[in-house]
Design a protein around this motif. Structure first.
Motif, short mmCIF file in Angstrom:
data_model
loop_
_atom_site.label_atom_id
_atom_site.label_comp_id
_atom_site.label_asym_id
_atom_site.label_seq_id
_atom_site.Cartn_x
_atom_site.Cartn_y
_atom_site.Cartn_z
N LYS A 126 5.37 9.05 -19.89
CA LYS A 126 4.66 9.23 -18.62
C LYS A 126 5.48 8.63 -17.48
O LYS A 126 6.20 7.64 -17.67
N TYR A 127 5.34 9.21 -16.28
CA TYR A 127 6.06 8.68 -15.12
C TYR A 127 5.33 9.09 -13.85
O TYR A 127 4.58 10.06 -13.83
N THR A 128 5.55 8.32 -12.79
CA THR A 128 4.89 8.61 -11.52
C THR A 128 5.74 9.55 -10.68
O THR A 128 6.96 9.64 -10.85
N CYS A 129 5.08 10.25 -9.76
CA CYS A 129 5.75 11.18 -8.85
C CYS A 129 5.52 10.70 -7.42
O CYS A 129 4.61 11.20 -6.74
N PRO A 130 6.29 9.74 -6.97
CA PRO A 130 6.06 9.14 -5.65
C PRO A 130 6.30 10.12 -4.52
O PRO A 130 7.17 11.00 -4.62
N LYS A 131 5.56 9.96 -3.43
CA LYS A 131 5.73 10.81 -2.25
C LYS A 131 6.62 10.16 -1.21
O LYS A 131 6.74 10.64 -0.08
N GLY A 132 7.27 9.07 -1.59
CA GLY A 132 8.17 8.38 -0.69
C GLY A 132 8.70 7.13 -1.37
O GLY A 132 8.49 6.91 -2.56
N GLY A 133 9.41 6.31 -0.61
CA GLY A 133 9.91 5.05 -1.16
C GLY A 133 11.15 5.23 -2.00
O GLY A 133 11.91 6.19 -1.86
N PRO A 190 0.78 -1.23 0.00
CA PRO A 190 0.00 0.00 0.00
C PRO A 190 0.82 1.29 0.00
O PRO A 190 0.32 2.33 -0.42
N ASP A 191 2.06 1.23 0.45
CA ASP A 191 2.87 2.45 0.60
C ASP A 191 3.98 2.51 -0.44
O ASP A 191 4.86 1.66 -0.46
N PHE A 192 3.92 3.54 -1.32
CA PHE A 192 4.99 3.80 -2.30
C PHE A 192 5.35 2.50 -3.02
O PHE A 192 6.48 2.04 -3.03
N GLN A 193 4.32 1.95 -3.62
CA GLN A 193 4.34 0.59 -4.13
C GLN A 193 5.52 0.32 -5.05
O GLN A 193 5.94 1.18 -5.82
N ASN A 194 6.04 -0.87 -4.95
CA ASN A 194 7.08 -1.38 -5.85
C ASN A 194 6.38 -2.21 -6.92
O ASN A 194 5.76 -3.22 -6.59
N PRO A 195 6.39 -1.76 -8.19
CA PRO A 195 7.32 -0.79 -8.78
C PRO A 195 6.75 0.61 -9.01
O PRO A 195 7.50 1.50 -9.43
#
Length: 394
Positions: free
Chosen positions: A317-324, A172-177
């Motif tokens: 396109k790319y994600t902007c993670p808030k952590g991890g 659930p948190d800053f999922q891999n990948p």
């Protein structure tokens, strides 16, 4: 040799990530491939003191066999210090020490999955978990994600269509990948669905404390009133991965299954490593250490995202993670990231192609980038090299 291997092992393939990690041994490669913490942040001097102190004060026990459940002071620290950060009230009766959370993943499949059973998971999902699960020959149902993590309405539809499913797996948190985080409301709903359908949820949480903005979200386990959620924690991403110290937090009835399985697998985790981990947290402030890690990783994330914006084609396109530790890149449908990797390696830069993160295949137009392990200068240079490769196709 003409050996007859088991049906189970005959279908197992080498981990794509572990194979790519071999590239990091080449000094000329800028590697964004592994999920490696930054080695320059390891508390080497403190651990040298801790190791000597453990041997001086408790050497005979530290070098002896121990209980399968794990070193009691370490389990107490996890129950008292780490689990409350996930919103979970626990005692040592809920905690068993594992060789990283990876062992918890393998044990989960061994405990819950028979050949042909259904595992429901996010799409994409952690490759290491998928490899561990595939040894038990399950079927996978993939649940799509959006910016708030697993789409729980789709999860509910899958459970309605397949009430015989045996396990839900989620990060659930800053999922891999993908780097995406599940919203609090969805976490509550996952816990409710577990209760309604009587299905275990394996909540994999290696990155939960590595948050760069805002507050740590409560875990799915924190909303679990009936014991259906199994929480997997680890010190690998927040402390020292080489110690291989993780844990399972579960209802005692379920935890006993993990204990029995561990007895057959390796008897126990390292007595020395467990004592070193516990003593570090008794002598030093792990939260302070994590805060230092987060400061550096946030800087590196920001530099990677800015470099992607500067050097990648604008259509990417790319994600902007808030952590991890990761951002997730999506290319045009007609592109294959595994083929692009061959060209990237000629430019001496590496990443993990995304196809293997999808349990049922496909989606070859994705790849994962890690920003924790390279310094800021190498991040900029590596992304610039990748941009050069990508511009040949855009």
């Amino acid at each position: 040799m003409n050996l007859r291997f088991s049906e189970r092992t005959s279908g197992i393939k080498a981990s794509e990530i572990r194979e790519l990690l071999k590239l990091t041994e080449r000094p000329d490669i800028i590697s964004f491939a592994g999920g490696l913490p930054a080695p320059e942040l390891f508390p080497i001097e403190q651990m040298a003191e801790v190791s000597v102190k453990v041997l001086k004060e408790d050497g005979r026990a530290a070098l002896q066999y121990s209980t399968t459940e794990g070193y009691v002071p370490l389990r107490e620290i996890i129950a008292r210090q780490r689990m409350p950060k996930a919103g979970v009230s626990a005692t040592i009766d809920n905690i068993m020490i594992t060789h990283g959370s990876q062992q918890g993943l393998e044990f989960s499949a061994k405990i819950f999955i028979d050949k042909g059973d259904i595992i429901i998971c996010e799409s994409p999902s952690y490759l290491g978990a998928l490899n561990a699960f595939k040894a038990y020959q399950p079927k996978f149902i993939e649940i799509p994600m959006d910016d708030n993590g697993m789409i729980v309405d789709e999860l509910e539809k899958a459970l309605e269509a397949h009430p015989e499913a045996k396990m839900i797996y989620t990060i659930p948190d800053f999922q891999n990948p993908s780097g995406k985080t599940m919203s609090v409301e969805r976490r509550k709903r996952v816990a409710q669905l577990a209760k309604i359908y009587g299905i275990p949820v394996i909540e994999d949480c290696p990155y939960g404390e590595l948050i760069f903005e805002g507050e740590v979200y409560p875990s799915i386990k924190s909303f679990d009133t009936e014991g259906y959620v199994v929480y997997l924690g680890t010190f690998s991403k927040t402390f020292c991965p080489g110690l291989r110290v993780g844990w399972v937090c579960a209802d005692p009835e379920i935890l006993q299954k993990y204990v029995i399985v561990k007895q057959g697998a390796d008897l126990q985790c390292s007595s020395m490593a467990q004592r070193e981990t516990a003593m570090f947290m008794q002598q030093y402030d792990l939260d302070e250490h994590i805060a230092k890690i987060k400061t550096i990783y946030k800087i590196r994330r920001d530099i990677m995202l800015q470099s992607i914006k500067d050097y990648f084609p604008s259509e990417v396109k790319y994600t902007c993670p808030k952590g991890g530790l990761f951002t997730w890149v999506e290319l045009r449908k007609d592109l294959n990231a595994a083929q692009l990797l061959e060209e990237a390696l000629k430019e001496k830069v590496a990443f993990v192609p995304g196809g293997s993160f999808f349990p049922n295949g496909g989606n070859e137009n994705h790849f994962r980038l890690n920003y924790s392990n390279m310094n800021e200068q190498l991040i900029v240079e590596g992304i610039k090299r990748l941009g050069k490769v990508l511009r040949n196709y855009y």
